[in-house]
Design an enzyme around this catalytic site. Structure first.
Site, mmCIF file in Angstrom:
data_model
loop_
_atom_site.group_PDB
_atom_site.id
_atom_site.type_symbol
_atom_site.label_atom_id
_atom_site.label_comp_id
_atom_site.label_asym_id
_atom_site.label_seq_id
_atom_site.Cartn_x
_atom_site.Cartn_y
_atom_site.Cartn_z
ATOM 1 N N GLU A 139 15.246 23.822 9.566
ATOM 2 C CA GLU A 139 15.386 22.904 10.689
ATOM 3 C C GLU A 139 16.488 21.895 10.385
ATOM 4 O OE1 GLU A 139 12.167 19.672 10.857
ATOM 5 O OE2 GLU A 139 11.102 21.283 9.821
ATOM 6 N N CYS A 196 8.632 23.345 10.221
ATOM 7 C CA CYS A 196 8.233 23.860 8.905
ATOM 8 C C CYS A 196 7.773 25.318 8.951
ATOM 9 C CB CYS A 196 7.123 22.994 8.330
ATOM 10 S SG CYS A 196 7.594 21.275 8.066
ATOM 11 N N HIS A 246 -0.056 24.644 4.292
ATOM 12 C CA HIS A 246 1.194 23.898 4.454
ATOM 13 C C HIS A 246 0.977 22.466 3.986
ATOM 14 C CE1 HIS A 246 4.900 22.305 5.805
ATOM 15 N NE2 HIS A 246 4.320 21.511 6.695
#
Length: 331
Positions: free
Chosen positions: A25, A57, A182
């Site tokens: 990103e 992400c 994550h």
């Protein structure tokens, strides 16, 4: 991204890579992908499809799954795919939460003969919902609502996990030897694990012990990197494979990926016999230890310089902002 991939690729790998996907990103151009530069500087053979994926992400997981399904399809027997994840924070000097954000890149070679983990592609489950929890509205800004992002993460986890249970007859606690979530910050992984284990009715002390045992190893290196966006899951996986002492070949690890905006994916991988040795060769612990500790003044100088380059079509990077750093770490 180049430096993450270069040490692990052989000449044979470079000749067999026919797909290169970069998850990020933090792209440096509004039109062309970073993958073209990575292809050039790695010296990959020219008959190769290259492109970039973007979904906050989640972009790294998206890239990996694209590559893994391409290999599994068998359309190019013997060919390999390279996936690179690379990001840096857009939190500028003095902004809120700047101190928990980082920068990192990882590289993964995807083939029909895995040495680290085998993707169980039939297990993949996913969930999506449009939300505005975190976003980069301009090339200079990173914005969002941290409280909303936390709850979006947990809502997406519930959604992906419910889909996973629909598709797979797995008992979550007993099927998986380790768990990777994550990790925007370390405590979030513990919170995610506790959310999924509510159904077991464990007491708090039991839950804390299980988190330390089955989630803690994934945070070994993540704690030293800060929020690293698309690389977070894979650096966490490296930490698990190298530091979970009870992990054995064939064991399953659950993987949960989240990307703001939002999309999530929950899936299973199995540990390969060569996994621990292969990951150890990356010398992650040594590389983190070899970083140079900056003074506050040096850090602020680097950040001011970095900010000054954003949106500039041309610039010449300085090599003396931190005296000696170019020679010791980059030259």
């Amino acid at each position: 991204g180049v430096n993450a991939a270069k040490p692990m690729l052989t000449e044979e790998d470079l000749s067999k890579i026919e797909l290169l996907v970069v998850g990020t990103e933090s792209s440096v151009d509004q039109a062309t992908p970073i993958s073209t530069f990575i292809h050039r500087f790695l010296g990959i053979q020219p008959n190769c499809r290259v492109f970039e994926t973007k979904h906050a992400c989640y972009s790294g997981t998206c890239a990996v799954m694209t590559a893994a399904h391409w290999v599994a399809s068998g359309v190019r027997p013997g060919a390999k795919a390279l996936v690179v994840t690379t990001d840096q924070s857009r939190m500028n000097l003095g902004e809120r939460y700047e101190f928990v954000m980082g920068a990192a890149a990882t590289a993964m070679l995807i083939s029909a003969e895995p040495k680290v983990v085998q993707y169980e592609l039939g297990t993949n489950a996913y969930w999506t919902k449009e939300v505005g929890d975190t976003f980069r509205p301009t090339s200079r800004a990173e914005a969002g609502n941290t409280d909303e992002s936390l709850y979006c993460y947990l809502e997406a986890l519930d959604g992906a996990y419910a889909h996973f249970k629909q598709r797979n007859n797995f008992d979550y606690h007993n099927t998986f030897a380790q768990h990777v979530y994550h990790v925007p910050f370390s405590a979030m992984s513990y919170r995610a694990h506790k959310a999924l284990c509510r159904e077991y009715g464990w007491k708090r002390a039991e839950m804390e012990a299980l988190c330390d045992k089955k989630v803690g190893p994934s945070l070994t290196y993540s704690r030293q990197c800060g929020g690293i966006y698309s690389s977070a899951n894979f650096i966490s996986l490296m930490g698990t494979l190298e530091n979970a002492e009870s992990l054995h070949p064939g064991d399953r690890i659950s993987m949960y990926s989240y990307g703001s905006g939002s999309n999530s994916e929950f899936y299973s991988v199995r540990v390969c016999p060569e996994a621990r040795e292969t990951v150890a060769r990356a010398r992650m612990r040594d590389k983190l230890a070899s970083r140079r500790l900056l003074t506050v003044e040096e850090y602020e100088a680097v950040e001011r310089e970095r900010t000054s380059y954003v949106d500039q079509a041309s610039y010449v990077p300085r090599r003396d902002t931190v005296p000696g750093l170019w020679d010791s770490h980059y030259k």
